[in-house]
Scaffold this motif. Structure first.
Motif, PDB file in Angstrom:
ATOM      1  N   ALA A  78       0.827  -1.202   0.000  1.00  0.00           N
ATOM      2  CA  ALA A  78       0.000   0.000   0.000  1.00  0.00           C
ATOM      3  C   ALA A  78       0.865   1.257   0.000  1.00  0.00           C
ATOM      4  CB  ALA A  78      -0.931  -0.001   1.209  1.00  0.00           C
ATOM      5  N   PHE A  79       1.942   1.222   0.763  1.00  0.00           N
ATOM      6  CA  PHE A  79       2.866   2.355   0.776  1.00  0.00           C
ATOM      7  C   PHE A  79       3.471   2.578  -0.611  1.00  0.00           C
ATOM      8  CE2 PHE A  79       7.266   3.878   1.305  1.00  0.00           C
ATOM      9  CZ  PHE A  79       6.994   5.139   1.810  1.00  0.00           C
ATOM     10  N   LEU A  80       3.880   1.500  -1.274  1.00  0.00           N
ATOM     11  CA  LEU A  80       4.457   1.628  -2.624  1.00  0.00           C
ATOM     12  C   LEU A  80       3.427   2.132  -3.629  1.00  0.00           C
ATOM     13  CD1 LEU A  80       6.644  -1.606  -2.759  1.00  0.00           C
ATOM     14  CD2 LEU A  80       7.408   0.754  -2.455  1.00  0.00           C
ATOM     15  N   PHE A  81       2.197   1.607  -3.556  1.00  0.00           N
ATOM     16  CA  PHE A  81       1.150   2.068  -4.471  1.00  0.00           C
ATOM     17  C   PHE A  81       0.795   3.530  -4.209  1.00  0.00           C
ATOM     18  CE2 PHE A  81      -0.302  -2.533  -4.970  1.00  0.00           C
ATOM     19  CZ  PHE A  81       0.332  -2.659  -6.196  1.00  0.00           C
ATOM     20  N   THR A  82       0.845   3.946  -2.939  1.00  0.00           N
ATOM     21  CA  THR A  82       0.588   5.356  -2.617  1.00  0.00           C
ATOM     22  C   THR A  82       1.666   6.254  -3.221  1.00  0.00           C
ATOM     23  OG1 THR A  82      -0.503   4.714  -0.564  1.00  0.00           O
ATOM     24  CG2 THR A  82       0.236   6.995  -0.733  1.00  0.00           C
ATOM     25  N   LEU A  83       2.913   5.817  -3.135  1.00  0.00           N
ATOM     26  CA  LEU A  83       3.997   6.600  -3.753  1.00  0.00           C
ATOM     27  C   LEU A  83       3.815   6.723  -5.269  1.00  0.00           C
ATOM     28  CD1 LEU A  83       7.228   5.411  -1.899  1.00  0.00           C
ATOM     29  CD2 LEU A  83       6.001   7.576  -1.649  1.00  0.00           C
ATOM     30  N   VAL A  84       3.436   5.618  -5.914  1.00  0.00           N
ATOM     31  CA  VAL A  84       3.217   5.664  -7.371  1.00  0.00           C
ATOM     32  C   VAL A  84       2.028   6.569  -7.696  1.00  0.00           C
ATOM     33  CG1 VAL A  84       2.639   4.288  -9.398  1.00  0.00           C
ATOM     34  CG2 VAL A  84       4.285   3.416  -7.754  1.00  0.00           C
ATOM     35  N   ALA A  85       0.965   6.506  -6.908  1.00  0.00           N
ATOM     36  CA  ALA A  85      -0.205   7.349  -7.150  1.00  0.00           C
ATOM     37  C   ALA A  85       0.142   8.835  -6.981  1.00  0.00           C
ATOM     38  CB  ALA A  85      -1.344   6.967  -6.207  1.00  0.00           C
ATOM     39  N   MET A  86       0.913   9.155  -5.953  1.00  0.00           N
ATOM     40  CA  MET A  86       1.304  10.550  -5.751  1.00  0.00           C
ATOM     41  C   MET A  86       2.232  11.024  -6.863  1.00  0.00           C
ATOM     42  SD  MET A  86       1.655  10.572  -1.590  1.00  0.00           S
ATOM     43  CE  MET A  86       2.813  11.881  -1.592  1.00  0.00           C
ATOM     44  N   ALA A  87       3.138  10.149  -7.312  1.00  0.00           N
ATOM     45  CA  ALA A  87       4.013  10.506  -8.430  1.00  0.00           C
ATOM     46  C   ALA A  87       3.193  10.723  -9.697  1.00  0.00           C
ATOM     47  CB  ALA A  87       5.054   9.415  -8.648  1.00  0.00           C
ATOM     48  N   GLY A  88       2.166   9.925  -9.892  1.00  0.00           N
ATOM     49  CA  GLY A  88       1.285  10.101 -11.048  1.00  0.00           C
ATOM     50  C   GLY A  88       0.548  11.429 -11.006  1.00  0.00           C
ATOM     51  N   MET A  89       0.095  11.819  -9.828  1.00  0.00           N
ATOM     52  CA  MET A  89      -0.595  13.109  -9.693  1.00  0.00           C
ATOM     53  C   MET A  89       0.351  14.276  -9.966  1.00  0.00           C
ATOM     54  SD  MET A  89      -3.042  12.695  -6.413  1.00  0.00           S
ATOM     55  CE  MET A  89      -4.332  11.484  -6.346  1.00  0.00           C
ATOM     56  N   LEU A  90       1.545  14.203  -9.407  1.00  0.00           N
ATOM     57  CA  LEU A  90       2.511  15.284  -9.645  1.00  0.00           C
ATOM     58  C   LEU A  90       2.935  15.343 -11.109  1.00  0.00           C
ATOM     59  CD1 LEU A  90       4.721  14.982  -6.450  1.00  0.00           C
ATOM     60  CD2 LEU A  90       3.026  16.742  -6.993  1.00  0.00           C
ATOM     61  N   TYR A  91       3.111  14.174 -11.724  1.00  0.00           N
ATOM     62  CA  TYR A  91       3.447  14.136 -13.147  1.00  0.00           C
ATOM     63  C   TYR A  91       2.333  14.744 -13.990  1.00  0.00           C
ATOM     64  CZ  TYR A  91       3.698  12.217 -17.819  1.00  0.00           C
ATOM     65  OH  TYR A  91       3.685  12.075 -19.174  1.00  0.00           O
TER      66      TYR A  91
END
Length: 161
Positions: A78-91
């Motif tokens: 969940a922590f890894l998926f949260t990081l990817v989701a936040m990176a997707g939003m910033l991108y």
């Protein structure tokens, strides 16, 4: 019946217009015409931005579900998926503003893109985000295989402890 070539046909069809070869037309001068930016260009940029946000929110929802209803391995995932989701939003936000600026200033295909390419496309960002998502899924599978998938918290709750 007589077959007419282009020169004789043009004289027959348009007697006041003289047809010249294409090499004589090109004078080397560039004509500057004002470009009209249609609203659909801005809306397409916004639609792409919202599509990336939709992906990020769905991935964040998956991460929250894993965080709330899973064991330690699920919490790491969940922590890894949260990081990817936040990176997707910033991108998505960075590319939206970059494209909006390029549209406003009429930046054409000649200038460099986000990933070092011309135009309004970006080939590097989606590739990096996809790689990060695949890495998070692989980490989830590896941890699940190594950890054995035991869920101590829910086994204790099922026994009434």
């Amino acid at each position: 019946m007589k077959i007419l070539d282009v020169q004789s046909w043009s004289k027959y069809q348009f007697p006041n217009i003289q047809l010249t070869p294409s090499s004589a037309i090109s004078t080397g001068k560039r004509i500057s015409l004002p470009l009209r930016l249609e609203p659909k260009v801005f809306f397409a940029n916004e639609r792409t931005f919202l599509s990336w946000l939709n992906f990020s929110v769905l991935l964040g929802g998956l991460a929250i579900g894993l965080l709330n209803f899973s064991d330690r391995v699920g919490q790491i995932s969940a922590f890894l998926f949260t990081l990817v989701a936040m990176a997707g939003m910033l991108y998505a936000l960075a590319v939206f503003h970059w494209r909006a600026n390029r549209i406003r200033t009429r930046g054409g295909a000649g200038a460099g893109g986000v990933g070092g390419f011309g135009g309004f496309d970006d080939r590097l960002g989606p590739t990096v985000l996809t790689g990060a998502l695949v890495a998070a899924v692989i980490v989830n599978f590896v941890l699940r295989l190594v950890g054995g998938g035991s869920n101590h918290r829910y086994e204790a709750r099922a026994k009434g402890i």
